[in-house]
Design a protein around this motif. Structure first.
Motif, mmCIF file in Angstrom:
data_model
loop_
_atom_site.group_PDB
_atom_site.id
_atom_site.type_symbol
_atom_site.label_atom_id
_atom_site.label_comp_id
_atom_site.label_asym_id
_atom_site.label_seq_id
_atom_site.Cartn_x
_atom_site.Cartn_y
_atom_site.Cartn_z
ATOM 1 N N TRP A 92 0.817 -1.250 0.021
ATOM 2 C CA TRP A 92 -0.186 -0.184 -0.025
ATOM 3 C C TRP A 92 0.759 1.279 0.032
ATOM 4 C CZ3 TRP A 92 -4.887 0.055 3.536
ATOM 5 C CH2 TRP A 92 -5.869 1.028 2.986
ATOM 6 N N GLU A 93 1.702 1.249 0.903
ATOM 7 C CA GLU A 93 2.850 2.465 0.794
ATOM 8 C C GLU A 93 3.645 2.673 -0.369
ATOM 9 O OE1 GLU A 93 3.853 4.748 3.376
ATOM 10 O OE2 GLU A 93 1.897 4.246 4.096
ATOM 11 N N PHE A 94 3.870 1.556 -1.023
ATOM 12 C CA PHE A 94 4.504 1.302 -2.212
ATOM 13 C C PHE A 94 3.761 2.019 -3.501
ATOM 14 C CE2 PHE A 94 5.380 -0.678 -6.616
ATOM 15 C CZ PHE A 94 6.597 -0.180 -6.785
ATOM 16 N N SER A 95 2.124 1.545 -3.570
ATOM 17 C CA SER A 95 1.474 2.417 -4.463
ATOM 18 C C SER A 95 1.224 3.803 -4.119
ATOM 19 C CB SER A 95 0.185 1.332 -4.258
ATOM 20 O OG SER A 95 -0.514 1.602 -3.190
ATOM 21 N N SER A 96 1.343 4.046 -2.994
ATOM 22 C CA SER A 96 1.208 5.497 -2.503
ATOM 23 C C SER A 96 2.396 6.478 -3.238
ATOM 24 C CB SER A 96 0.870 5.802 -1.325
ATOM 25 O OG SER A 96 -0.316 5.033 -0.659
ATOM 26 N N ALA A 97 3.615 5.904 -2.969
ATOM 27 C CA ALA A 97 4.900 6.324 -3.211
ATOM 28 C C ALA A 97 4.846 6.614 -4.954
ATOM 29 C CB ALA A 97 5.955 5.421 -2.813
ATOM 30 N N VAL A 98 4.281 5.741 -5.700
ATOM 31 C CA VAL A 98 4.744 5.564 -6.985
ATOM 32 C C VAL A 98 3.406 6.327 -7.815
ATOM 33 C CG1 VAL A 98 6.348 3.634 -7.182
ATOM 34 C CG2 VAL A 98 3.706 3.412 -7.471
ATOM 35 N N THR A 99 2.470 6.914 -7.096
ATOM 36 C CA THR A 99 1.430 7.437 -7.860
ATOM 37 C C THR A 99 1.575 9.033 -7.006
ATOM 38 O OG1 THR A 99 -0.167 6.732 -6.032
ATOM 39 C CG2 THR A 99 0.080 5.561 -7.991
ATOM 40 N N TRP A 321 14.789 12.574 6.191
ATOM 41 C CA TRP A 321 13.489 12.628 6.333
ATOM 42 C C TRP A 321 12.941 11.806 5.313
ATOM 43 C CZ3 TRP A 321 9.826 15.680 3.250
ATOM 44 C CH2 TRP A 321 8.575 15.751 3.915
ATOM 45 N N ARG A 322 13.413 11.939 3.838
ATOM 46 C CA ARG A 322 12.692 10.978 2.698
ATOM 47 C C ARG A 322 13.412 9.614 2.689
ATOM 48 N NH1 ARG A 322 8.333 12.478 0.463
ATOM 49 N NH2 ARG A 322 8.889 12.486 -1.770
ATOM 50 N N LEU A 323 14.812 9.503 3.400
ATOM 51 C CA LEU A 323 15.236 8.121 3.104
ATOM 52 C C LEU A 323 14.589 7.174 4.186
ATOM 53 C CD1 LEU A 323 19.075 8.905 3.361
ATOM 54 C CD2 LEU A 323 18.063 7.662 1.787
ATOM 55 N N MET A 324 13.902 7.750 5.340
ATOM 56 C CA MET A 324 13.166 6.965 6.236
ATOM 57 C C MET A 324 11.893 6.936 6.033
ATOM 58 S SD MET A 324 15.074 8.088 9.682
ATOM 59 C CE MET A 324 14.487 7.067 10.758
ATOM 60 N N TYR A 329 10.116 2.441 1.167
ATOM 61 C CA TYR A 329 9.098 1.822 0.477
ATOM 62 C C TYR A 329 9.172 1.401 -1.111
ATOM 63 C CZ TYR A 329 7.124 2.770 5.062
ATOM 64 O OH TYR A 329 7.127 2.956 6.492
ATOM 65 N N LEU A 330 9.924 2.300 -1.836
ATOM 66 C CA LEU A 330 10.037 2.178 -2.989
ATOM 67 C C LEU A 330 10.847 0.840 -3.311
ATOM 68 C CD1 LEU A 330 10.973 5.569 -4.459
ATOM 69 C CD2 LEU A 330 8.878 4.405 -4.800
#
Length: 354
Positions: A92-99, A321-324, A329-330
């Motif tokens: 779910w987090e992955f799908s949010s990260a790539v959209t 911040w973005r690394l964590m 999740y990507l």
């Protein structure tokens, strides 16, 4: 609702899921290399962080993900175990990260729940309820933090262009209004009158210029009715646990950044409150970002909101911040997703044909 496995796998083809990942990374790297203030000396500042605060940030991040998994288990009345709940969160987090943030990963989430054995009505109910609860957190938290911080919630306009300062507030109030209206409508549709909501959709799409969406409106109305029926008869404790889990999840998400800021700048209690509160505002603005996972948008607003506390450490803090909160999740999604799709569908198909 039938699942077209070939169509789904085509969308989730491991050779294609790297496209949005590379797009997001490309935006970040472009901003990185086009910034004349980024030098080797600035990057070396990352080692000035207090290790204890970084560790606290990491622990808070794990607590947040545990909270996500717990909420999934409560949503499903413990029909899903811990391992399945964790996999769902990763995907779910992955799908949010790539959209784009404005799109989100809710459509994929419904498919994931169904693939894990949850029926259509419950899958729709869980995803819609999660979206409503998350949005409700923003709707309630935003005015509260504005009240508690006494006007310090927005960065000092004197430190930036006046036009930018007014634009930031405009985007915030626009995003807030859209979220509030959406949450109100969806809450009414899901909890009060789902059939009346479907009737309204069909009436609206009967208009001359909206007729081409009538079939989709009918389908969406049916989905709302199914989702609503999946939530009937829930005990009070069910709603209390979900509400508490939602508050915990978002509080942990924000406290992670508080810990990262503390790694470079010692904050007072009031400053901790301001940093926490500004994240609520920043996330609301980011929700209308058109880029995958708010790439570029997140980094830009981070600098504007927290420079007064971090100064020269702003850039390295944004990297932390973005690394964590984003890039893991990507990576995890790119690893888990192809294997998950194959294990859920194509191995079954092979057994059926053998």
């Amino acid at each position: 609702m039938d699942i077209d496995k070939k169509k789904i796998f085509k969308v989730l083809d491991p050779n294609r899921i790297w496209i949005p990942i590379l797009l997001g990374l490309g935006i970040v790297f472009y901003l990185f290399y086009s910034d004349p203030n980024i030098t080797a000396d600035n990057l070396h500042l990352i080692f000035d962080a207090k290790l204890s605060s970084v560790l606290v940030a990491f622990l808070v991040l794990l607590a947040r993900d545990a909270g996500y998994a717990y909420r999934i288990r409560v949503l499903s009345d413990h029909e899903l175990n811990w391992s399945k709940s964790i996999v769902i969160i990763i995907l779910w987090e992955f799908s949010s990260a790539v959209t784009p943030s404005v799109v989100g990963g809710t459509a994929v989430a419904v498919f994931i729940f169904m693939a894990e054995g949850i029926n259509v009505g419950k899958s729709l109910a869980y995803v819609m309820l999660t979206a409503i609860m998350d949005n409700l957190f923003f709707v309630i938290a935003a005015p509260l933090v504005m009240l508690f911080t006494h006007g310090l919630i927005f960065p000092e306009v004197s430190a930036m262009d006046i036009q930018y300062g007014s634009s930031l507030q405009f985007f915030f109030f626009l995003s807030y209004a859209l979220i509030a209206v959406y949450t109100l409508i969806m809450s009414y549709a899901l909890f009060v009158r789902p059939r009346a909501f479907k009737w309204f959709l069909l009436k609206m799409t009967s208009l001359k210029y909206l007729k081409k969406w009538k079939e989709k409106a009918n389908q969406y109305g049916d989905e709302i009715i199914l989702a609503s029926s999946g939530l009937k008869g829930k005990a009070t404790s069910y709603w209390v646990k979900i509400s508490a889990a939602t508050v915990f999840i978002w509080s942990a998400r924000y406290l992670m950044l508080n810990s990262l800021v503390e790694a470079y700048h010692t904050l007072t209690i009031s400053e901790h409150m301001v940093v926490f509160s500004r994240q609520v505002i920043m996330w609301i603005v980011m929700l209308i970002s058109p880029t995958p996972g708010s790439s570029g948008t997140a980094e830009y607003f981070f600098n504007q909101f927290f420079y007064e506390y971090l100064g020269d450490y702003t850039f390295v803090s944004s990297i932390f911040w973005r690394l964590m909160s984003y890039y893991p999740y990507l990576i995890l999604g790119a690893i888990f997703l192809p294997r998950w799709v194959r294990s859920k569908f194509f191995k079954k198909d092979k057994k059926a044909t053998s």
